[in-house]
Design a protein around this motif. Structure first.
Motif, PDB file in Angstrom:
ATOM      1  N   ARG A  85     -16.850  -6.999 -10.702  1.00 50.91           N
ATOM      2  CA  ARG A  85     -17.527  -5.204 -11.647  1.00 50.91           C
ATOM      3  C   ARG A  85     -16.288  -5.084 -11.486  1.00 50.91           C
ATOM      4  O   ARG A  85     -15.022  -4.057 -10.721  1.00 50.91           O
ATOM      5  N   GLN A  86     -15.802  -4.176 -13.068  1.00 46.42           N
ATOM      6  CA  GLN A  86     -14.633  -3.759 -13.472  1.00 46.42           C
ATOM      7  C   GLN A  86     -14.996  -1.998 -12.528  1.00 46.42           C
ATOM      8  O   GLN A  86     -14.187  -1.256 -12.342  1.00 46.42           O
ATOM      9  N   ASP A  87     -16.721  -1.946 -12.584  1.00 51.11           N
ATOM     10  CA  ASP A  87     -17.041  -0.708 -11.589  1.00 51.11           C
ATOM     11  C   ASP A  87     -16.057  -0.296 -10.734  1.00 51.11           C
ATOM     12  O   ASP A  87     -16.993   1.014  -9.797  1.00 51.11           O
ATOM     13  N   LYS A  88     -16.633  -1.393 -10.246  1.00 56.17           N
ATOM     14  CA  LYS A  88     -16.359  -1.526  -8.705  1.00 56.17           C
ATOM     15  C   LYS A  88     -15.576  -0.642  -7.896  1.00 56.17           C
ATOM     16  O   LYS A  88     -14.851  -1.393  -7.400  1.00 56.17           O
ATOM     17  N   LEU A  89     -13.927  -1.424  -8.814  1.00 56.27           N
ATOM     18  CA  LEU A  89     -12.594  -1.346  -8.591  1.00 56.27           C
ATOM     19  C   LEU A  89     -12.254   0.316  -7.576  1.00 56.27           C
ATOM     20  O   LEU A  89     -11.613   0.024  -6.652  1.00 56.27           O
ATOM     21  N   ILE A  90     -12.897   1.428  -7.962  1.00 56.04           N
ATOM     22  CA  ILE A  90     -12.846   2.580  -7.963  1.00 56.04           C
ATOM     23  C   ILE A  90     -13.112   1.859  -5.959  1.00 56.04           C
ATOM     24  O   ILE A  90     -12.738   2.831  -5.426  1.00 56.04           O
ATOM     25  N   ALA A  91     -14.472   1.203  -5.370  1.00 52.01           N
ATOM     26  CA  ALA A  91     -14.939   1.356  -4.433  1.00 52.01           C
ATOM     27  C   ALA A  91     -14.064   0.714  -3.668  1.00 52.01           C
ATOM     28  O   ALA A  91     -14.009   1.295  -2.247  1.00 52.01           O
ATOM     29  N   VAL A  92     -13.200  -0.258  -4.453  1.00 52.43           N
ATOM     30  CA  VAL A  92     -12.132  -1.173  -3.594  1.00 52.43           C
ATOM     31  C   VAL A  92     -10.895  -0.413  -3.037  1.00 52.43           C
ATOM     32  O   VAL A  92     -10.984  -0.889  -2.309  1.00 52.43           O
ATOM     33  N   SER A  93     -11.169   0.519  -3.369  1.00 56.19           N
ATOM     34  CA  SER A  93      -9.277   1.033  -3.918  1.00 56.19           C
ATOM     35  C   SER A  93     -10.430   2.400  -2.466  1.00 56.19           C
ATOM     36  O   SER A  93      -9.414   2.266  -1.942  1.00 56.19           O
ATOM     37  N   GLU A  94     -11.149   2.865  -2.309  1.00 52.45           N
ATOM     38  CA  GLU A  94     -11.545   3.525  -1.310  1.00 52.45           C
ATOM     39  C   GLU A  94     -12.057   3.167   0.762  1.00 52.45           C
ATOM     40  O   GLU A  94     -11.199   3.510   1.156  1.00 52.45           O
ATOM     41  N   ASP A  95     -12.129   1.614   0.189  1.00 54.71           N
ATOM     42  CA  ASP A  95     -12.113   0.555   1.194  1.00 54.71           C
ATOM     43  C   ASP A  95     -10.453   0.413   1.096  1.00 54.71           C
ATOM     44  O   ASP A  95     -10.027   0.413   2.280  1.00 54.71           O
ATOM     45  N   LEU A  96      -9.404   0.044   0.783  1.00 53.76           N
ATOM     46  CA  LEU A  96      -7.874  -0.139   0.811  1.00 53.76           C
ATOM     47  C   LEU A  96      -7.208   1.434   1.738  1.00 53.76           C
ATOM     48  O   LEU A  96      -6.815   1.435   2.897  1.00 53.76           O
ATOM     49  N   ARG A  97      -8.036   2.998   1.092  1.00 56.37           N
ATOM     50  CA  ARG A  97      -7.653   3.695   1.771  1.00 56.37           C
ATOM     51  C   ARG A  97      -8.492   3.596   3.162  1.00 56.37           C
ATOM     52  O   ARG A  97      -7.838   4.166   4.339  1.00 56.37           O
ATOM     53  N   ARG A  98      -9.093   3.144   3.418  1.00 56.40           N
ATOM     54  CA  ARG A  98      -9.991   3.529   5.226  1.00 56.40           C
ATOM     55  C   ARG A  98      -9.265   2.621   5.869  1.00 56.40           C
ATOM     56  O   ARG A  98      -9.144   2.341   7.211  1.00 56.40           O
ATOM     57  N   ILE A  99      -8.598   1.506   5.070  1.00 62.61           N
ATOM     58  CA  ILE A  99      -7.543   0.559   5.796  1.00 62.61           C
ATOM     59  C   ILE A  99      -6.091   0.626   6.852  1.00 62.61           C
ATOM     60  O   ILE A  99      -5.177   0.014   6.664  1.00 62.61           O
ATOM     61  N   LYS A 100      -5.274   1.676   5.393  1.00 58.14           N
ATOM     62  CA  LYS A 100      -4.668   1.941   5.719  1.00 58.14           C
ATOM     63  C   LYS A 100      -3.849   2.422   7.041  1.00 58.14           C
ATOM     64  O   LYS A 100      -2.693   2.054   7.124  1.00 58.14           O
ATOM     65  N   ASP A 101      -4.596   2.868   7.850  1.00 59.35           N
ATOM     66  CA  ASP A 101      -4.464   2.974   9.299  1.00 59.35           C
ATOM     67  C   ASP A 101      -3.942   1.768   9.642  1.00 59.35           C
ATOM     68  O   ASP A 101      -3.153   1.743  10.729  1.00 59.35           O
ATOM     69  N   PHE A 102      -3.696   0.521   9.388  1.00 60.70           N
ATOM     70  CA  PHE A 102      -3.781  -0.474  10.211  1.00 60.70           C
ATOM     71  C   PHE A 102      -2.327  -1.610   9.881  1.00 60.70           C
ATOM     72  O   PHE A 102      -2.326  -0.855   7.926  1.00 60.70           O
ATOM     73  N   GLU A 103      -1.616  -1.361  10.295  1.00 63.41           N
ATOM     74  CA  GLU A 103      -0.242  -2.194   9.444  1.00 63.41           C
ATOM     75  C   GLU A 103      -0.662  -3.037   9.438  1.00 63.41           C
ATOM     76  O   GLU A 103      -0.498  -4.101   9.735  1.00 63.41           O
ATOM     77  N   GLY A 104       0.672  -3.418   8.472  1.00 58.27           N
ATOM     78  CA  GLY A 104       1.146  -5.074   7.935  1.00 58.27           C
ATOM     79  C   GLY A 104      -0.131  -5.517   7.502  1.00 58.27           C
ATOM     80  O   GLY A 104      -0.483  -6.754   7.898  1.00 58.27           O
ATOM     81  N   VAL A 105      -0.917  -5.152   6.962  1.00 58.41           N
ATOM     82  CA  VAL A 105      -2.646  -6.005   6.554  1.00 58.41           C
ATOM     83  C   VAL A 105      -2.473  -6.126   5.347  1.00 58.41           C
ATOM     84  O   VAL A 105      -1.314  -5.727   4.051  1.00 58.41           O
ATOM     85  N   SER A 106      -2.504  -7.096   4.865  1.00 57.85           N
ATOM     86  CA  SER A 106      -2.130  -8.915   3.788  1.00 57.85           C
ATOM     87  C   SER A 106      -3.341  -8.270   2.843  1.00 57.85           C
ATOM     88  O   SER A 106      -4.613  -8.320   3.625  1.00 57.85           O
ATOM     89  N   LYS A 107      -3.536  -8.028   1.946  1.00 63.64           N
ATOM     90  CA  LYS A 107      -5.272  -7.769   0.713  1.00 63.64           C
ATOM     91  C   LYS A 107      -4.859  -8.878   0.700  1.00 63.64           C
ATOM     92  O   LYS A 107      -3.977  -8.862  -1.372  1.00 63.64           O
TER      93      LYS A 107
END
Length: 863
Positions: A340-362
């Motif tokens: 869903r196009q409108d869920k990309l923002i929620a996906v981006s929030e997920d990515l911000r939450r995992i930014k503390d993990f180094e070397g994560v392949s997304k």
């Protein structure tokens, strides 16, 4: 004189009338010929129109009514796909346009033509590699194919007429009459000035394989007729012949073609189309995923309709993968599911939450989205995007298989082309792991395989086993994975594919074999060496010269087994009576086998066993029985001092595997279970081949075996059945492994791949070949594996239909794993036939395991 003149007039008028009649008849013939070059959708066909088209397009084989004078050929329209009784719908042009494999559309076109012709159609209509509309028919008894390009009439006719490459014997004069101009204008081709010579040749145009698509046959046919009547078209008899084919000869040849083989090919190609339409775009090469033992992954689901289909399949490849809602301590792989196009923002929030993990392949996995989605700057944070079109056959399950290398990825998705603007490049994944599909995809018949359901159901009804798992894989595809019955005859828990079975001597194949091969390749052992090179203290006994190779071949002259537990009987408890009797009585009332009973008064030595665990009695034999760890030295002495036959004939022996266990303990410097997990199961991405399953799993997913009334006095549930293996803590070279069919299939596929799986090389091909080959003409076995019996007078452990190169092993508990390189086949059958009584031999008497194997081989339609 007047009479003769009148007669002459009548004769002339008669001849003129006859000539006119012949001309009308000739004209009608040409009208039919002109109609024969049209392709018309059945929905637009007017049954009242006198001249039927040559080809009628339908989606199903319900032929429309036809004019009595002519019979149109029925062509199946496949441009938008087609739903029928096969497992997969025929893929639409949109799907096929994503397939990059050279020649694939040509291949599926020819297969589809054969399939539809076998079902009564005259031809098919679909797009070719260049996007052109192509009509295909069989033209003669050799089943050679004639393909025609179909162009819209008259819209697309201009790209063919006029054409300098076409010459004709009949030209239109430089000056066009008004009538000529009117005719060409009506035909839709009046786009040149009067100074040009018009020289189109319909014959050459049609000979090049061009037909005309019309949604108004009456109007378009009339245009061509008018053009012909005004000498603007030259239609010769050869045109009619070029659109005819030997229907009788074609039908006779089609009757000789096996419909089953056609279905197999068409099913496989349809699935291939869906698989090959998947496309991968990467910024950096993180796929394929190889070292799964080093991956800590999570799946975040942002789909409209959430389900466990993706993560359940992903866990086949990566057992420890988590949901985003689970507690995450370490992370190096993030997978987002989004449609869903409108869920990309929620996906981006997920990515911000995992930014503390180094070397994560997304990785983003998506399907069914339009071009704007792939032009979003929010996709910049991903390293890879796996994309599919919105088609029922392309499930999230299929995408999970693709992500982990179960299937190859090679498509180019036109909707996702914008990803290149964001720095992604189109990439591919080669198949490196098992996938899931249908029997027909790998040349097998589902209808034939259904017979195994009856065989297993019969076995359950006759109480040969309360339940079973069955898995069949061929060509790297799991095509049959089913469960039957229950854990026990009480029918409280149904069997599932996750359930763990005590596989007994299959341990020798799936655990001891790879460890020995690994030691062999690393030079830790030489299987042609004798035991004296590896076991201290053996130099003083008669077994010092036994060579390792003979242990693996069961021809070392050793006894079959040692009853370790019986040697711990307290003789005083028997009151000078025998331990066993051939007759049932109040004293001998513990049945061990047919006409074989144990003394109920038998007790075990208190210095060997007790019901409570402590520092001395530290070896857990079962839930309520513990053994003194010092007794293990006594067991070792029993092995060393066991009887040795002079003749080195084949005699199946667990004692040889006790010696192998001692060698492994001496040379590996770590327990064999730890070595096995570190070097094999963890790296293969499997967690359901293991010793002592209660350390990781509950009894709800472990199948119980015997209600042991003789030794352990309890139902064995999660503890190995083999007494010797149990008495050394449940980890042995001859038995002890619990497994499910899926993980055994992964291990078996590694062997079938000649030592490689998931991009990791475990063994050299020559090592696999050496160990799984027959070593002696007098002994059917390989090194650590069983093989089919070549002597027809001897009982074989496998079906008579298996190849001589095949190998595997059976287990006392009712299990079997068999691998056939010639047929690229894996067969796994797991049951608990010994529940609740180990003397239950019905599974053996009914030949259940080999009868199932017979059905499997009979289901093979083609290689």
């Amino acid at each position: 004189m007047i009479r003769w003149k009148l007669l002459l007039v009548f004769i002339i008028l008669g001849r003129m009338a006859n000539a006119s009649s012949q001309a009308d008849s000739l004209l009608n013939d040409y009208k039919e010929k002109l109609a024969s070059i049209f392709v018309v959708p059945s929905a637009t066909l007017d049954d009242k129109y006198e001249y039927q088209p040559g080809y009628v397009l339908v989606n199903k084989l319900s032929k429309p009514q036809k004019n009595q004078q002519t019979v149109s050929k029925i062509i199946i329209d496949l441009r938008d796909g087609k739903k029928d009784y096969l497992a997969y719908n025929f893929p639409s042009n949109e799907i096929l346009s994503n397939v990059s494999e050279s020649g694939f559309i040509h291949k599926i076109n020819n297969s589809a033509l054969l399939y539809e012709a076998k079902n009564g159609a005259d031809g098919i209509f679909m797009h070719d590699e260049e996007g052109k509309s192509i009509l295909s028919v069989f033209k003669d008894s050799t089943l050679s194919i004639k393909k025609y390009e179909v162009v819209r009439f008259p819209k697309e006719l201009k790209r063919f007429l006029p054409n300098k490459g076409f010459d004709t014997a009949r030209e239109v004069g430089i000056g066009m009459s008004n009538w000529n101009r009117f005719s060409w204008r009506n035909l839709g081709l009046y786009y040149f000035d009067n100074q040009f010579t018009l020289n189109p040749s319909f014959e050459e145009l049609l000979d090049k394989g061009v037909l005309f698509y019309s949604e108004n046959i009456a109007e378009d046919h009339a245009k061509l007729v008018r053009a012909y009547e005004n000498h603007l078209l030259l239609i010769e008899s050869k045109i009619e012949q070029s659109y005819q084919y030997d229907t009788v000869g074609v039908k006779n040849e089609l009757d000789e073609v096996s419909l089953n083989e056609v279905i197999v090919e068409q099913t496989a190609l349809r699935l291939s189309a869906y698989r090959n339409s998947l496309a991968l775009y990467q910024k950096r090469n993180i796929l394929p995923l190889i070292n799964v033992d080093q991956i800590n992954g999570v799946v975040s689901d942002h789909r409209k309709d959430k389900s466990d289909d993706f993560i359940n399949r992903a866990r086949f490849y990566l057992p420890n993968i988590l949901n985003a809602n689970d507690s995450i301590k370490t992370l190096n792989l993030y997978i987002s599911l989004c449609d869903r196009q409108d869920k990309l923002i929620a996906v981006s929030e997920d990515l911000r939450r995992i930014k503390d993990f180094e070397g994560v392949s997304k990785i983003l996995v998506t399907k069914g989205l339009a071009e704007p989605f792939f032009n979003s700057s929010l996709l910049n944070d991903f390293d890879a995007v796996l994309v599919a079109d919105e088609v029922d056959e392309i499930t999230w399950d299929l995408l999970a298989q693709a992500l982990f290398g179960g299937i190859s990825v090679s498509g180019i998705n036109l909707k996702a082309s914008h990803l290149t603007d964001l720095g992604f490049h189109n990439a591919g994944i080669s198949k490196s792991r098992l996938a899931f599909s249908l029997p027909e995809v790998v040349g097998m018949s589902t209808d034939t395989l259904k017979r195994v359901d009856k065989l297993i159901s019969k076995a359950i009804i006759e109480k040969a086993t309360p339940g079973a798992q069955l898995l069949i894989a061929r060509g790297g595809e799991i095509v049959w994975q089913k469960t039957y019955g229950y854990h026990t005859y009480s029918k409280r828990i149904r069997t599932s594919n996750e359930d763990l079975y005590d596989v007994a001597s299959v341990t020798k194949l799936c655990t001891t074999l790879p460890i020995v091969m690994d030691m062999y390749e690393k030079g830790i052992i030489n299987i042609d060496d004798s035991l004296i090179h590896y076991l201290p203290g053996i130099d003083t006994i008669d077994k010092k010269d036994i060579i390792i190779k003979d242990l693996l071949l069961h021809q070392a002259g050793l006894v079959s087994f040692i009853p370790f537990h019986r040697n711990a009987i307290d003789e005083e408890s028997l009151n000078e009576h025998a331990l066993y009797s051939r007759h049932y009585s109040s004293t001998y009332n513990i049945k061990l086998d047919q006409w074989f009973y144990q003394n109920k008064n038998a007790k075990y030595r208190k210095d060997v066993f007790q019901g409570i665990q402590d520092s001395a009695f530290s070896v857990q034999v079962s839930k309520n029985l513990f053994m003194n760890h010092n007794y293990i030295d006594s067991m070792k002495a029993m092995v060393y001092n066991s009887k040795l036959y002079e003749q080195k004939n084949y005699l199946y022996s667990d004692v040889g595997y006790h010696f192998l266990h001692l060698i492994m303990d001496a040379k590996l410097k770590m327990p064999i279970d730890e070595y096995y997990y570190t070097h094999f199961t963890n790296r293969l991405g499997i967690n359901r081949i293991l010793y002592k399953p209660l350390s990781k799993f509950s009894t709800n997913v472990i199948i119980p075996t015997e209600n042991d009334k003789s030794f352990r006095k309890e139902l064995l549930h999660g503890y190995v059945h083999d007494q010797g293996a149990a008495m050394i803590g449940g980890v042995a070279a001859n038995a002890g492994i619990f497994a499910n069919s899926a993980d055994l299939a992964i291990f078996s596929q590694m062997l079938l791949n000649k030592g490689e799986y998931g991009g990791v090389k475990y063994f050299k091909p020559e090592t696999i070949e050496y160990f799984t080959s027959r070593q002696d003409s007098l002994n059917r076995r390989g090194l650590g594996v069983d093989k089919p019996e070549l002597d027809p007078d001897k009982q074989s452990p496998a079906s008579l239909l298996v190849s001589s190169s095949s190998y595997g092993h059976t287990g006392f508990t009712g299990t079997m794993v068999w691998i056939d390189p010639e047929y690229q086949l894996i067969y796994i059958f797991l049951s608990n036939r010994i529940h609740p009584d180990s003397y239950n031999k019905k599974l053996i008497e009914l030949n259940v395991r080999t009868d199932i194997q017979d059905v499997i081989y009979k289901s093979i339609i083609s290689n």
